[in-house]
Design a protein around this motif. Structure first.
Motif, mmCIF file in Angstrom:
data_model
loop_
_atom_site.group_PDB
_atom_site.id
_atom_site.type_symbol
_atom_site.label_atom_id
_atom_site.label_comp_id
_atom_site.label_asym_id
_atom_site.label_seq_id
_atom_site.Cartn_x
_atom_site.Cartn_y
_atom_site.Cartn_z
ATOM 1 N N VAL A 110 0.849 -1.201 0.000
ATOM 2 C CA VAL A 110 0.000 0.000 0.000
ATOM 3 C C VAL A 110 0.886 1.252 0.000
ATOM 4 C CG1 VAL A 110 -1.788 1.265 1.276
ATOM 5 C CG2 VAL A 110 -1.901 -1.232 1.105
ATOM 6 N N GLY A 111 1.965 1.219 0.777
ATOM 7 C CA GLY A 111 2.889 2.367 0.797
ATOM 8 C C GLY A 111 3.454 2.657 -0.597
ATOM 9 N N SER A 112 3.839 1.617 -1.325
ATOM 10 C CA SER A 112 4.386 1.825 -2.680
ATOM 11 C C SER A 112 3.307 2.337 -3.626
ATOM 12 C CB SER A 112 4.980 0.510 -3.219
ATOM 13 O OG SER A 112 6.023 0.079 -2.376
ATOM 14 N N LEU A 113 2.092 1.828 -3.456
ATOM 15 C CA LEU A 113 0.969 2.297 -4.280
ATOM 16 C C LEU A 113 0.764 3.810 -4.074
ATOM 17 C CD1 LEU A 113 -1.617 1.801 -6.009
ATOM 18 C CD2 LEU A 113 -2.780 1.233 -3.889
ATOM 19 N N HIS A 114 0.758 4.237 -2.800
ATOM 20 C CA HIS A 114 0.575 5.662 -2.504
ATOM 21 C C HIS A 114 1.725 6.491 -3.078
ATOM 22 C CE1 HIS A 114 -2.992 5.832 0.200
ATOM 23 N NE2 HIS A 114 -2.747 4.537 0.219
ATOM 24 N N LEU A 115 2.929 5.971 -2.960
ATOM 25 C CA LEU A 115 4.080 6.688 -3.515
ATOM 26 C C LEU A 115 3.911 6.876 -5.027
ATOM 27 C CD1 LEU A 115 7.024 7.814 -3.385
ATOM 28 C CD2 LEU A 115 7.811 5.451 -3.680
ATOM 29 N N LEU A 116 3.497 5.808 -5.708
ATOM 30 C CA LEU A 116 3.333 5.889 -7.173
ATOM 31 C C LEU A 116 2.203 6.852 -7.544
ATOM 32 C CD1 LEU A 116 3.977 2.141 -7.933
ATOM 33 C CD2 LEU A 116 5.362 4.051 -8.777
ATOM 34 N N GLN A 117 1.148 6.867 -6.734
ATOM 35 C CA GLN A 117 0.060 7.818 -6.998
ATOM 36 C C GLN A 117 0.559 9.260 -6.835
ATOM 37 O OE1 GLN A 117 -2.742 6.101 -4.239
ATOM 38 N NE2 GLN A 117 -3.905 5.100 -5.868
ATOM 39 N N ALA A 118 1.361 9.478 -5.801
ATOM 40 C CA ALA A 118 1.916 10.827 -5.587
ATOM 41 C C ALA A 118 2.854 11.195 -6.742
ATOM 42 C CB ALA A 118 2.663 10.871 -4.253
ATOM 43 N N MET A 119 3.646 10.224 -7.195
ATOM 44 C CA MET A 119 4.568 10.484 -8.317
ATOM 45 C C MET A 119 3.782 10.831 -9.572
ATOM 46 S SD MET A 119 7.470 7.536 -7.736
ATOM 47 C CE MET A 119 8.241 7.830 -9.324
ATOM 48 N N LYS A 120 2.708 10.094 -9.811
ATOM 49 C CA LYS A 120 1.898 10.348 -11.001
ATOM 50 C C LYS A 120 1.333 11.774 -10.941
ATOM 51 C CE LYS A 120 -1.534 8.348 -13.983
ATOM 52 N NZ LYS A 120 -2.674 7.514 -14.169
ATOM 53 N N ALA A 121 0.806 12.135 -9.767
ATOM 54 C CA ALA A 121 0.210 13.470 -9.614
ATOM 55 C C ALA A 121 1.270 14.563 -9.807
ATOM 56 C CB ALA A 121 -0.435 13.582 -8.239
ATOM 57 N N ALA A 122 2.483 14.309 -9.337
ATOM 58 C CA ALA A 122 3.534 15.336 -9.424
ATOM 59 C C ALA A 122 4.351 15.195 -10.713
ATOM 60 C CB ALA A 122 4.448 15.228 -8.198
ATOM 61 N N ASN A 123 3.963 14.260 -11.557
ATOM 62 C CA ASN A 123 4.640 14.008 -12.829
ATOM 63 C C ASN A 123 6.131 13.664 -12.657
ATOM 64 O OD1 ASN A 123 4.585 13.615 -15.581
ATOM 65 N ND2 ASN A 123 5.158 15.733 -16.040
ATOM 66 N N VAL A 124 6.402 12.812 -11.671
ATOM 67 C CA VAL A 124 7.764 12.270 -11.494
ATOM 68 C C VAL A 124 7.675 10.805 -11.894
ATOM 69 C CG1 VAL A 124 9.610 11.777 -9.827
ATOM 70 C CG2 VAL A 124 8.233 13.862 -9.598
ATOM 71 N N ARG A 125 8.431 10.385 -12.908
ATOM 72 C CA ARG A 125 8.146 9.078 -13.527
ATOM 73 C C ARG A 125 9.352 8.155 -13.562
ATOM 74 N NH1 ARG A 125 2.596 9.507 -16.303
ATOM 75 N NH2 ARG A 125 1.961 11.318 -15.115
ATOM 76 N N LYS A 126 10.353 8.459 -12.728
ATOM 77 C CA LYS A 126 11.531 7.578 -12.715
ATOM 78 C C LYS A 126 11.736 7.083 -11.293
ATOM 79 C CE LYS A 126 13.695 10.591 -16.091
ATOM 80 N NZ LYS A 126 13.094 11.879 -15.696
ATOM 81 N N LEU A 127 11.952 5.776 -11.164
ATOM 82 C CA LEU A 127 12.087 5.214 -9.823
ATOM 83 C C LEU A 127 12.995 3.993 -9.835
ATOM 84 C CD1 LEU A 127 9.491 4.717 -7.085
ATOM 85 C CD2 LEU A 127 10.472 2.664 -8.033
ATOM 86 N N VAL A 128 13.877 3.952 -8.843
ATOM 87 C CA VAL A 128 14.716 2.774 -8.594
ATOM 88 C C VAL A 128 14.165 2.105 -7.349
ATOM 89 C CG1 VAL A 128 17.026 2.019 -7.906
ATOM 90 C CG2 VAL A 128 16.762 3.778 -9.682
ATOM 91 N N PHE A 129 13.899 0.811 -7.431
ATOM 92 C CA PHE A 129 13.209 0.124 -6.332
ATOM 93 C C PHE A 129 14.100 -0.937 -5.687
ATOM 94 C CE2 PHE A 129 10.412 -3.585 -5.196
ATOM 95 C CZ PHE A 129 10.049 -3.075 -3.955
ATOM 96 N N SER A 130 14.078 -0.928 -4.329
ATOM 97 C CA SER A 130 14.788 -1.917 -3.513
ATOM 98 C C SER A 130 14.020 -3.209 -3.459
ATOM 99 C CB SER A 130 14.835 -1.463 -2.060
ATOM 100 O OG SER A 130 15.586 -0.358 -1.869
ATOM 101 N N SER A 131 14.311 -4.134 -4.360
ATOM 102 C CA SER A 131 13.697 -5.446 -4.227
ATOM 103 C C SER A 131 14.705 -6.397 -3.581
ATOM 104 C CB SER A 131 13.203 -5.948 -5.588
ATOM 105 O OG SER A 131 12.398 -7.090 -5.389
#
Ligand code: NAD
Ligand code: UFG
Length: 350
Positions: A110-131
């Motif tokens: 859920v935290g990652s989902l919210h982060l992606l929603q915030a990124m979409k709204a702010a038009n930030v579209r690049k992300l490196v993820f700790s898997s």
């Protein structure tokens, strides 16, 4: 590592006060990036960021924000003019995830989902993820390549895989998203300054911090979780890599991502970040004894439920695509941990 021409991105590190995040912040600041951190400090101390600033002589902009607070995360993304996100925030204890799976789905997925929603709204579209290498599960072949099937065996591993799927689906849905999924193997070690290192709360779950606490006298002895595995010395084998090499891997992935980003297409790349070499629990014990210059008390206990006997990485994809490979050896991993532990027996509270 050198900064590519005309590249000084403004980066948001989620979970940047944590163990891997704080080391990554040092690398990114030293590479010339501007670094903003959001962290709710549920498993860390803001003192780690004071150490980061002392080591680098650079300022970190810190916001004590929970990942799930979409409005606040969006405000930070906009106010700090963020170009790309390095997403490390989350919960990471396999055993705890079996006891409290909903907590793990909430914070991680859920935290990652919210982060992606915030990124979409702010038009930030690049992300490196700790898997994590834990997404692979029971090895069908070794070393694991990125093409190995994914069958995570714990709720923690499931959350990591589900976030990967979410990133893949988002990049398939619309042009302009650029993701780099980093599947870490076993990060250990500490910054060479001795000012930054792993500061686990309570009894450490992981081998290296446990060994360090035995060496400094905080724990009576190391329990080896099983010595009857089908490995060379009977103990579990893992692919350990120095946290500073891992931090460099983030910078390599970011440069790769930013250099290739285009509004015309999307991408979601997967990289194993490991050394490509397996070491047993006894190898680690002996290396730590060399680092601290004394034998350490050990007992052998039963196998730990859920542990795999052995796994390590095929890290060729990262070497070929990112021009990244670890340069710090096992002795460095242990001596830097020992230096940090000796100087900070109680972590950042010292
Ligand atoms: P860590 O606990 O030291 O760092 C995670 C940080 O995230 C902490 O500072 C914590 O306070 C923060 N955080 C947790 N929930 C949050 C929330 N809801 N909002 C904001 N911040 C939150 O752990 P680490 O070892 O540095 O791991 C970083 C990442 O790497 C994690 O995602 C972890 O799953 C992943 N990973 C770690 C390992 C490992 O062995 N350490 C291996 C593979 C992957
Ligand atoms: N071990 C011991 N005694 C201990 C602690 C660990 O013998 O007190 C052994 C384990 O049985 C295993 C090895 O040391 O054989 C490494 O165990 P860790 O707990 O340090 O690491 P894991 O490989 O179990 O898991 C870690 C992270 C996961 C991550 C995984 C990725 O905890 O979050 O690496 O490779 F997914």
């Amino acid at each position: 590592m050198k900064l590519s021409a005309n590249l000084a991105p403004r980066l948001l590190l989620t979970g940047g006060a944590g163990y891997i995040g704080s080391h990554t912040a040092v690398t990114l600041l030293e590479a010339g990036c501007e670094v903003t951190v959001i962290d709710n400090l549920s498993n860390s101390s803001a003192k780690s960021l004071e150490a980061v600033q002392k080591i680098t002589g650079r300022k970190v902009s810190f916001h004590q924000v929970d990942l799930r607070d979409t409005a606040l995360v969006e405000a930070v993304l906009r106010d700090e003019h963020i170009d790309a996100v390095v997403h490390l925030a989350g919960l990471k204890a396999v055993g705890e995830s079996c006891e409290h799976p909903l907590r793990y789905y909430d914070v991680n997925v859920v935290g990652s989902l919210h982060l992606l929603q915030a990124m979409k709204a702010a038009n930030v579209r690049k992300l490196v993820f700790s898997s994590s290498a834990t997404v692979y599960g029971d090895p069908k072949f070794l070393p694991y390549t990125e093409a190995h099937p994914t069958h995570p065996t714990s709720p923690y591993g499931q959350t990591k895989r589900q976030i990967e799927v979410m990133l893949q689906d988002l990049s398939d849905s619309q042009a302009g998203w650029h993701f780099s999924v980093l599947r870490y193997f076993n990060p250990v070690g500490a910054h060479p300054s001795g000012q930054l290192g792993e500061d686990p709360r309570g009894i450490p779950n992981n081998l290296m911090p446990y060994l360090a606490q035995v060496a400094v006298g905080k724990r009576a002895s190391l329990t080896i979780h099983g010595d009857d595995y089908d490995t060379a010395d009977g103990t579990g084998v893992r692919d350990y890599l120095h946290v500073c090499d891992l931090a460099d891997g983030h910078w390599a992935a970011l440069q790769h991502l930013i250099d290739r980003a285009s509004p015309e297409f999307s991408r979601c790349d997967y990289f194993n970040l490991g050394s490509g070499v397996g070491h047993s629990v006894k190898d680690m014990l002996h290396a730590f004894e060399r680092a601290c210059g004394k034998p350490l008390p050990v007992r052998v206990g039963p196998r730990r439920p859920g542990d795999l006997p052995a796994f390590w990485a095929d890290a060729n994809h990262a070497r070929n695509e990112l021009q990244w490979q670890p340069v710090r050896d096992l002795d460095n991993m242990c001596s830097s941990t020992w230096q940090w532990q000796q100087a900070h027996p109680n972590g950042f509270n010292d």
